[in-house]
Scaffold this motif. Structure first.
Motif, short mmCIF file in Angstrom:
data_model
loop_
_atom_site.label_atom_id
_atom_site.label_comp_id
_atom_site.label_asym_id
_atom_site.label_seq_id
_atom_site.Cartn_x
_atom_site.Cartn_y
_atom_site.Cartn_z
N UNK A 6 -21.80 20.14 2.54
CA UNK A 6 -21.15 20.28 1.41
C UNK A 6 -19.29 21.04 2.61
N UNK A 7 -20.47 21.82 2.72
CA UNK A 7 -19.37 23.38 4.10
C UNK A 7 -18.74 22.07 4.72
N UNK A 8 -18.72 21.15 5.66
CA UNK A 8 -17.68 21.01 6.49
C UNK A 8 -16.63 20.14 5.10
N UNK A 9 -16.85 19.59 4.05
CA UNK A 9 -16.01 18.89 2.97
C UNK A 9 -15.17 20.59 2.40
N UNK A 10 -15.43 21.55 2.47
CA UNK A 10 -14.90 22.72 2.01
C UNK A 10 -14.30 23.58 2.75
N UNK A 11 -14.77 23.02 4.68
CA UNK A 11 -13.77 23.49 4.98
C UNK A 11 -12.70 22.57 5.03
N UNK A 12 -12.51 21.44 4.91
CA UNK A 12 -11.66 20.28 4.49
C UNK A 12 -10.53 20.94 3.15
N UNK A 13 -11.29 21.42 2.07
CA UNK A 13 -10.07 20.98 0.97
C UNK A 13 -9.28 22.44 1.47
N UNK A 14 -9.97 23.69 1.59
CA UNK A 14 -9.76 25.07 1.93
C UNK A 14 -8.40 24.60 3.49
N UNK A 15 -8.45 24.09 4.49
CA UNK A 15 -7.39 23.67 5.42
C UNK A 15 -6.39 22.99 4.30
N UNK A 16 -6.54 22.89 3.60
CA UNK A 16 -5.11 21.73 3.45
C UNK A 16 -5.44 20.17 3.39
N UNK A 17 -6.69 19.67 3.64
CA UNK A 17 -6.86 18.16 4.45
C UNK A 17 -7.57 17.26 3.45
N UNK A 18 -6.78 16.90 2.02
CA UNK A 18 -7.90 16.31 1.31
C UNK A 18 -7.91 15.15 1.28
N UNK A 19 -7.11 14.61 2.27
CA UNK A 19 -6.91 13.05 3.00
C UNK A 19 -8.67 12.76 2.86
#
Length: 81
Positions: A6-19
């Motif tokens: 989960x953590x890498x996905x959360x970090x992507x989301x927080x960075x604005x990388x929803x793609x």
């Protein structure tokens, strides 16, 4: 294990990388192109689950057109558990 995944996905989301999150989510999503019901706080709407847009909204198509759903309870009336 969950936190490691989960953590890498959360970090992507927080960075604005929803793609990337969207792409992976759609690989596992059920019901795309199927009829669904969405219970919203003030109404229930029926339509076809078209897609998930780049903002994470569910796209629902019915006779009124395409509606963007941000939050709601989704039900698949034709699926059996």
């Amino acid at each position: 294990q969950f936190c490691d995944d989960f953590l890498p996905r959360l970090e992507n989301w927080r960075a604005g990388n929803f793609v990337d999150i969207r792409k992976e989510w759609l690989e596992y999503a059920c019901g795309i192109s199927e009829d669904i019901l969405v219970h919203l706080p003030s109404e229930t709407i029926a339509g076809k689950f078209v897609d998930l847009n780049d903002q994470g909204q569910l796209l629902l198509e019915n006779a009124a057109g395409i509606r963007k759903i941000t939050v709601g309870d989704v039900f698949f009336p034709t699926r059996r558990v």
